[in-house]
Design a protein around this motif. Structure first.
Motif, mmCIF file in Angstrom:
data_model
loop_
_atom_site.group_PDB
_atom_site.id
_atom_site.type_symbol
_atom_site.label_atom_id
_atom_site.label_comp_id
_atom_site.label_asym_id
_atom_site.label_seq_id
_atom_site.Cartn_x
_atom_site.Cartn_y
_atom_site.Cartn_z
ATOM 1 N N SER A 15 0.790 -1.216 0.000
ATOM 2 C CA SER A 15 0.000 0.000 0.000
ATOM 3 C C SER A 15 0.824 1.268 0.000
ATOM 4 O O SER A 15 0.346 2.309 -0.399
ATOM 5 C CB SER A 15 -0.919 0.015 1.230
ATOM 6 O OG SER A 15 -0.158 -0.091 2.414
ATOM 7 N N ARG A 16 2.094 1.216 0.426
ATOM 8 C CA ARG A 16 2.854 2.452 0.543
ATOM 9 C C ARG A 16 3.270 2.954 -0.828
ATOM 10 O O ARG A 16 3.815 2.222 -1.640
ATOM 11 C CB ARG A 16 4.101 2.227 1.414
ATOM 12 C CG ARG A 16 3.750 1.957 2.868
ATOM 13 C CD ARG A 16 5.016 1.841 3.694
ATOM 14 N NE ARG A 16 5.822 0.706 3.253
ATOM 15 C CZ ARG A 16 7.081 0.529 3.608
ATOM 16 N NH1 ARG A 16 7.681 1.413 4.371
ATOM 17 N NH2 ARG A 16 7.752 -0.530 3.184
ATOM 18 N N GLU A 17 3.035 4.251 -1.066
ATOM 19 C CA GLU A 17 3.319 4.817 -2.374
ATOM 20 C C GLU A 17 4.817 4.853 -2.673
ATOM 21 O O GLU A 17 5.216 4.916 -3.831
ATOM 22 C CB GLU A 17 2.733 6.218 -2.474
ATOM 23 C CG GLU A 17 1.214 6.246 -2.484
ATOM 24 C CD GLU A 17 0.674 7.633 -2.639
ATOM 25 O OE1 GLU A 17 -0.551 7.762 -2.753
ATOM 26 O OE2 GLU A 17 1.468 8.585 -2.643
ATOM 27 N N ASN A 18 5.674 4.847 -1.637
ATOM 28 C CA ASN A 18 7.101 4.931 -1.885
ATOM 29 C C ASN A 18 7.736 3.570 -2.147
ATOM 30 O O ASN A 18 8.936 3.463 -2.298
ATOM 31 C CB ASN A 18 7.817 5.605 -0.708
ATOM 32 C CG ASN A 18 7.688 4.823 0.575
ATOM 33 O OD1 ASN A 18 6.841 3.931 0.681
ATOM 34 N ND2 ASN A 18 8.499 5.163 1.567
ATOM 35 N N GLN A 19 6.933 2.495 -2.205
ATOM 36 C CA GLN A 19 7.456 1.183 -2.541
ATOM 37 C C GLN A 19 7.507 1.014 -4.055
ATOM 38 O O GLN A 19 6.610 1.446 -4.768
ATOM 39 C CB GLN A 19 6.582 0.078 -1.958
ATOM 40 C CG GLN A 19 6.588 -0.008 -0.438
ATOM 41 C CD GLN A 19 5.602 -1.054 0.045
ATOM 42 O OE1 GLN A 19 4.482 -1.112 -0.422
ATOM 43 N NE2 GLN A 19 6.031 -1.876 0.976
#
Length: 249
Positions: A15-19
């Motif tokens: 879910s994390r956008e920075n992944q």
């Protein structure tokens, strides 16, 4: 169309956008599940497609940072998918296959694969190769200081992984694979220097067990793309030594 409904044949995790997002094109769910688990454990987002056609749809919609692509898949095989991915742009692609033959590896490199992993594989190695290819893609992450190399008619944007070629008053884009870009950038940093195949292999594919002749395959593909824009002799072959950037006539 911006919205992409996730069908039952596809799965998205994380879910994390920075992944970084890794698209796994694999028709064996057990293998895909193992890869998803290992990639998630290392902080990646994942998307899964069970066939080649779905993989292309998801690639178009999701714009993944990297693709793990099985060769033998229903609807469209991995070679056909890879060819279309390369037609679209320079998404890094690692091929997954049970075929451990030099001709298969060379075919993947000619079409534009960035790495090649033979089944059965250690999933931890797949994660390591994924991280290595993403590091080589240069624009993975946001800590790279902007730098543009300008050599003859070429402008090479290191941060944004873009290459443009000045033809008259026009600036034409040059779509390259990660490895092709890395090779061109390395040659452009010292355009008069001749680099050996071993040097280029160590610089552009340090984690790979590829043979030096695979450099020839990447250089040949890079040269053809440049020739398609009307420029000859870049990169230049130096018989018995290696390659240099070359000069525009």
């Amino acid at each position: 169309m911006n919205d992409f409904p996730v069908a039952p044949t596809s799965r998205i995790d994380g879910s994390r956008e920075n992944q970084a997002l890794v698209l796994i094109a694999e028709d064996e769910p057990e293998i895909a599940d193992i890869l998803i688990a290992y990639l998630k454990r290392s902080g990646f987002q994942t998307a899964h497609a069970l066939d080649g056609r779905r993989a292309l749809e998801m690639h178009q919609a999701l714009k993944p940072d990297l693709m793990l692509l099985d060769v033998l898949m229903p609807n469209l095989d991995g070679w056909m998918v890879l060819a279309e991915i390369r037609h679209r742009g320079n998404t890094p692609v690692i091929m997954l296959t049970a075929q451990d033959q030099d001709m298969d590896k060379l075919m993947g490199l000619r079409i534009g694969a960035d790495d090649y992993i033979v089944k059965p594989f250690n999933p931890a190695e797949v994660v390591a190769r994924t991280q290595a290819v993403l590091r080589r893609s240069i624009d993975y992450g946001h800590n790279t200081r902007r730098s543009v190399l300008r050599v003859d008619k070429f402008e090479i944007d290191i941060e944004n992984h873009d290459v443009t070629v000045c033809i008259g008053a026009e600036k034409l884009p040059l779509a390259l694979t990660v490895t092709e870009f890395k090779l061109l950038a390395q040659l452009a940093k010292a355009p008069k220097r001749v680099f050996s195949r071993a040097e280029l292999l160590a610089t552009c594919s340090p984690e790979s067990d590829s043979l030096e002749r695979t450099v020839d395959s990447h250089i040949s593909k890079l040269r053809r793309k440049i020739e398609d824009l009307g420029l000859q002799g870049v990169p230049a072959s130096i018989r018995g030594v290696g390659y240099r950037f070359g000069s525009i006539q």
